[in-house]
Design an enzyme around this catalytic site. Structure first.
Site, PDB file in Angstrom:
ATOM      1  N   ASP A  67      10.368  31.857  67.016  1.00 41.69           N
ATOM      2  CA  ASP A  67      10.716  33.276  67.149  1.00 41.69           C
ATOM      3  C   ASP A  67      11.146  33.879  65.821  1.00 41.69           C
ATOM      4  O   ASP A  67      11.285  33.173  64.827  1.00 41.69           O
ATOM      5  CB  ASP A  67      11.830  33.441  68.198  1.00 41.69           C
ATOM      6  CG  ASP A  67      12.991  32.475  67.980  1.00 41.69           C
ATOM      7  OD1 ASP A  67      13.071  31.859  66.909  1.00 41.69           O
ATOM      8  OD2 ASP A  67      13.819  32.351  68.895  1.00 41.69           O
ATOM      9  N   ASN A 135      23.490  30.820  77.775  1.00 42.58           N
ATOM     10  CA  ASN A 135      22.959  31.253  79.077  1.00 42.58           C
ATOM     11  C   ASN A 135      21.665  30.510  79.435  1.00 42.58           C
ATOM     12  O   ASN A 135      20.947  30.921  80.345  1.00 42.58           O
ATOM     13  CB  ASN A 135      22.715  32.766  79.068  1.00 42.58           C
ATOM     14  CG  ASN A 135      21.672  33.185  78.041  1.00 42.58           C
ATOM     15  OD1 ASN A 135      21.170  32.359  77.282  1.00 42.58           O
ATOM     16  ND2 ASN A 135      21.350  34.461  78.001  1.00 42.58           N
ATOM     17  N   HIS A 137      19.105  30.247  77.477  1.00 43.26           N
ATOM     18  CA  HIS A 137      17.876  30.789  76.884  1.00 43.26           C
ATOM     19  C   HIS A 137      17.231  29.770  75.952  1.00 43.26           C
ATOM     20  O   HIS A 137      17.893  28.938  75.349  1.00 43.26           O
ATOM     21  CB  HIS A 137      18.103  32.156  76.219  1.00 43.26           C
ATOM     22  CG  HIS A 137      18.791  32.130  74.895  1.00 43.26           C
ATOM     23  ND1 HIS A 137      19.574  33.169  74.461  1.00 43.26           N
ATOM     24  CD2 HIS A 137      18.826  31.210  73.905  1.00 43.26           C
ATOM     25  CE1 HIS A 137      20.041  32.889  73.263  1.00 43.26           C
ATOM     26  NE2 HIS A 137      19.615  31.713  72.906  1.00 43.26           N
ATOM     27  N   GLU A 142      15.150  35.162  77.468  1.00 44.46           N
ATOM     28  CA  GLU A 142      16.499  35.370  78.001  1.00 44.46           C
ATOM     29  C   GLU A 142      16.555  35.151  79.511  1.00 44.46           C
ATOM     30  O   GLU A 142      15.580  35.399  80.224  1.00 44.46           O
ATOM     31  CB  GLU A 142      16.950  36.800  77.699  1.00 44.46           C
ATOM     32  CG  GLU A 142      17.099  37.099  76.217  1.00 44.46           C
ATOM     33  CD  GLU A 142      18.339  36.475  75.592  1.00 44.46           C
ATOM     34  OE1 GLU A 142      19.012  35.645  76.247  1.00 44.46           O
ATOM     35  OE2 GLU A 142      18.637  36.830  74.439  1.00 44.46           O
TER      36      GLU A 142
END
Ligand code: PGA
Length: 243
Positions: A67, A135, A137, A142
């Protein structure tokens, strides 16, 4: 899924570097899927050390990164291109033109299309290195009601902006969009190695390791679908998470 519990985060990073090193030694032309973030920094340090000691040759290796922030200059110290140059590429004999980190040319959608192409150019990565968000991800995929399979533009959640703001002068300076591989791109790699450490990763890791549930609310759980995933955590996190 294979779980390795090490004595320390340092040991976890050494183990991950050895796994990547083995892939390169088995196939000097291997394509690597790479990750940024604070977790992998010592992994790259270990790879540089292996190179310096003559144990690794990157001259035919190619790479693609998971990314990149959108709207950030590659020269910006917080860009993932800068991170990769600084932590790995500038210190080994890799050809820079064989490394790919998504760039900010054209529209974000064009940048995502280019990343999608690069993931599969000459075949998907032999090994994909991953960190994990608090979380759950994976890259910038996400947690939420749905996930995407292919490379795409992602709007960062407030929790990710807050988590990443430690690298910027203020949360306002954190880019709000990113280009990221999708879950299908990540699952296309020949093997996956995920390293996690620290109390903030406890719940994410519990979702990943304690049952066989797959949920978009914890994107890392999709790694359960991959036949060759290795998760490396240290004893401290393993005890905290009860695994
Ligand atoms: P970290 O980030 O390694 O900096 O904790 C991991 C991630 O958010 O994927």
């Amino acid at each position: 899924m294979k779980l390795i519990v090490t004595e320390s985060y340092e040991q976890s990073c050494l183990k991950a570097a050895e796994m990547i090193g083995d892939v390169i030694r088995q196939n000097p032309k291997a394509k690597l899927g790479l990750a940024t973030g604070s977790t992998p920094e010592p992994i790259y340090k270990n790879l540089v050390k292996m190179y310096e000691q003559g144990g690794l040759d990157f001259s035919q290796v190619s790479t693609v990164n998971l990314d990149e922030y959108w709207g950030i200059d590659p020269e910006h110290p917080q860009s993932y291109r800068y991170f990769m140059n600084h932590h790995l590429f500038d210190h080994v004999n890799i050809r820079k033109e064989a490394t790919f980190v998504a760039t900010g040319k054209g529209t974000p959608e064009q940048a995502a299309d280019e990343l999608e192409e690069k993931v599969f150019e000459n075949g998907a990565p032999a090994i994909q290195l991953l960190g994990i968000g608090a979380n759950g991800h994976i890259a910038f995929n996400e947690a939420g009601p749905s996930l995407r399979a292919k490379s795409h533009v992602e709007t960062l959640t407030e929790s990710t902006i807050q988590a990443n703001s430690r690298f910027f002068d203020s949360p306002e300076q954190v880019p709000t969009q990113a280009i990221t591989m999708g879950m299908g791109d990540i699952l296309a790699a020949g093997s996956i190695v995920l390293v996690a450490t620290g109390a903030s990763k406890k719940e994410a890791v519990q979702g990943l390791l304690l049952d066989d549930v797959i949920t978009t609310e914890n994107p890392s759980t999709f790694l359960k679908l991959h036949p060759n995933t290795t998760v490396i955590i240290d004893r401290e996190l393993a005890q905290l998470a009860g695994v």
